[in-house]
Design a protein around this motif. Structure first.
Motif, PDB file in Angstrom:
ATOM      1  N   ARG A   1      -2.361   0.249   6.434  1.00  0.00           N
ATOM      2  CA  ARG A   1      -1.631  -0.431   5.372  1.00  0.00           C
ATOM      3  C   ARG A   1      -0.144  -0.338   5.662  1.00  0.00           C
ATOM      4  NH1 ARG A   1       1.157   1.521   1.202  1.00  0.00           N
ATOM      5  NH2 ARG A   1       1.437   0.243  -0.625  1.00  0.00           N
ATOM      6  N   THR A   2       0.559  -1.446   5.593  1.00  0.00           N
ATOM      7  CA  THR A   2       2.012  -1.479   5.780  1.00  0.00           C
ATOM      8  C   THR A   2       2.685  -1.298   4.433  1.00  0.00           C
ATOM      9  OG1 THR A   2       1.727  -2.969   7.640  1.00  0.00           O
ATOM     10  CG2 THR A   2       3.924  -2.835   6.682  1.00  0.00           C
ATOM     11  N   ARG A   3       3.766  -0.522   4.438  1.00  0.00           N
ATOM     12  CA  ARG A   3       4.524  -0.272   3.209  1.00  0.00           C
ATOM     13  C   ARG A   3       4.940  -1.578   2.557  1.00  0.00           C
ATOM     14  NH1 ARG A   3       9.834   3.425   2.974  1.00  0.00           N
ATOM     15  NH2 ARG A   3       8.642   4.371   4.635  1.00  0.00           N
ATOM     16  N   HIS A   4       4.904  -1.593   1.232  1.00  0.00           N
ATOM     17  CA  HIS A   4       5.324  -2.795   0.473  1.00  0.00           C
ATOM     18  C   HIS A   4       6.773  -2.705   0.113  1.00  0.00           C
ATOM     19  CE1 HIS A   4       0.912  -3.440  -0.887  1.00  0.00           C
ATOM     20  NE2 HIS A   4       1.123  -3.763   0.354  1.00  0.00           N
TER      21      HIS A   4
ATOM     22  N   ASP B   1       5.166   5.325  -0.457  1.00  0.00           N
ATOM     23  CA  ASP B   1       6.101   4.267  -0.076  1.00  0.00           C
ATOM     24  C   ASP B   1       7.547   4.665  -0.374  1.00  0.00           C
ATOM     25  OD1 ASP B   1       4.034   2.659   0.788  1.00  0.00           O
ATOM     26  OD2 ASP B   1       4.058   1.333  -0.953  1.00  0.00           O
ATOM     27  N   GLU B   2       7.749   5.391  -1.463  1.00  0.00           N
ATOM     28  CA  GLU B   2       9.096   5.799  -1.859  1.00  0.00           C
ATOM     29  C   GLU B   2       9.573   7.067  -1.150  1.00  0.00           C
ATOM     30  OE1 GLU B   2       9.293   6.216  -6.096  1.00  0.00           O
ATOM     31  OE2 GLU B   2       8.481   4.207  -6.442  1.00  0.00           O
TER      32      GLU B   2
ATOM     33  N   GLN C   1      -0.112   5.845  -3.304  1.00  0.00           N
ATOM     34  CA  GLN C   1       0.514   4.958  -2.320  1.00  0.00           C
ATOM     35  C   GLN C   1       1.943   4.613  -2.720  1.00  0.00           C
ATOM     36  OE1 GLN C   1      -0.642   3.561   0.869  1.00  0.00           O
ATOM     37  NE2 GLN C   1      -1.738   5.460   0.467  1.00  0.00           N
TER      38      GLN C   1
ATOM     39  N   GLU D   1       6.430   3.415   7.906  1.00  0.00           N
ATOM     40  CA  GLU D   1       6.175   2.041   7.478  1.00  0.00           C
ATOM     41  C   GLU D   1       4.685   1.766   7.305  1.00  0.00           C
ATOM     42  OE1 GLU D   1       8.383  -0.440   6.678  1.00  0.00           O
ATOM     43  OE2 GLU D   1       9.840   1.185   6.788  1.00  0.00           O
ATOM     44  N   GLU D   2       3.848   2.700   7.770  1.00  0.00           N
ATOM     45  CA  GLU D   2       2.419   2.419   7.794  1.00  0.00           C
ATOM     46  C   GLU D   2       1.623   3.678   7.461  1.00  0.00           C
ATOM     47  OE1 GLU D   2       0.676  -0.289  10.978  1.00  0.00           O
ATOM     48  OE2 GLU D   2       0.067   1.700  11.669  1.00  0.00           O
ATOM     49  N   THR D   3       0.544   3.509   6.724  1.00  0.00           N
ATOM     50  CA  THR D   3      -0.402   4.596   6.484  1.00  0.00           C
ATOM     51  C   THR D   3      -1.772   4.140   6.959  1.00  0.00           C
ATOM     52  OG1 THR D   3      -0.741   3.834   4.212  1.00  0.00           O
ATOM     53  CG2 THR D   3       0.816   5.642   4.525  1.00  0.00           C
TER      54      THR D   3
END
Length: 75
Positions: free
Chosen positions: A72-75, A26-27, A22, A32-34
């Motif tokens: 899940r939204t990116r952190h 994200d990087e 994850q 923005e979302e998975t």
């Protein structure tokens, strides 16, 4: 998805691997979302998905088996 051979269950290896994946996503990915789906009978994977930030948004059938739909939204 993820899978781990039975002899390695309960050693927190899944958590570590999925968190690393994850972080890479994200990087690297331009999203923005998975999302993921997990069979409702697969309690350990549901727990793991929730532990790393996935939230249930629905339920569906996949191969005629009930599954949760999580995002899940990116952190």
């Amino acid at each position: 998805g993820w899978a781990l051979a039975s002899p390695f269950h309960g050693q927190r290896l899944s958590t570590e691997a999925v968190m690393a994946f994850q972080a890479w996503g994200d990087e690297t990915l331009a999203t923005e979302e998975t999302s993921c789906i997990v069979a409702t009978r697969n309690t350990p994977s549901i727990y793991l998905a929730q532990k790393i930030g996935f939230k249930q948004i629905g339920e569906s059938l996949y191969n005629e088996e009930p599954h949760l739909v999580l995002t899940r939204t990116r952190h």
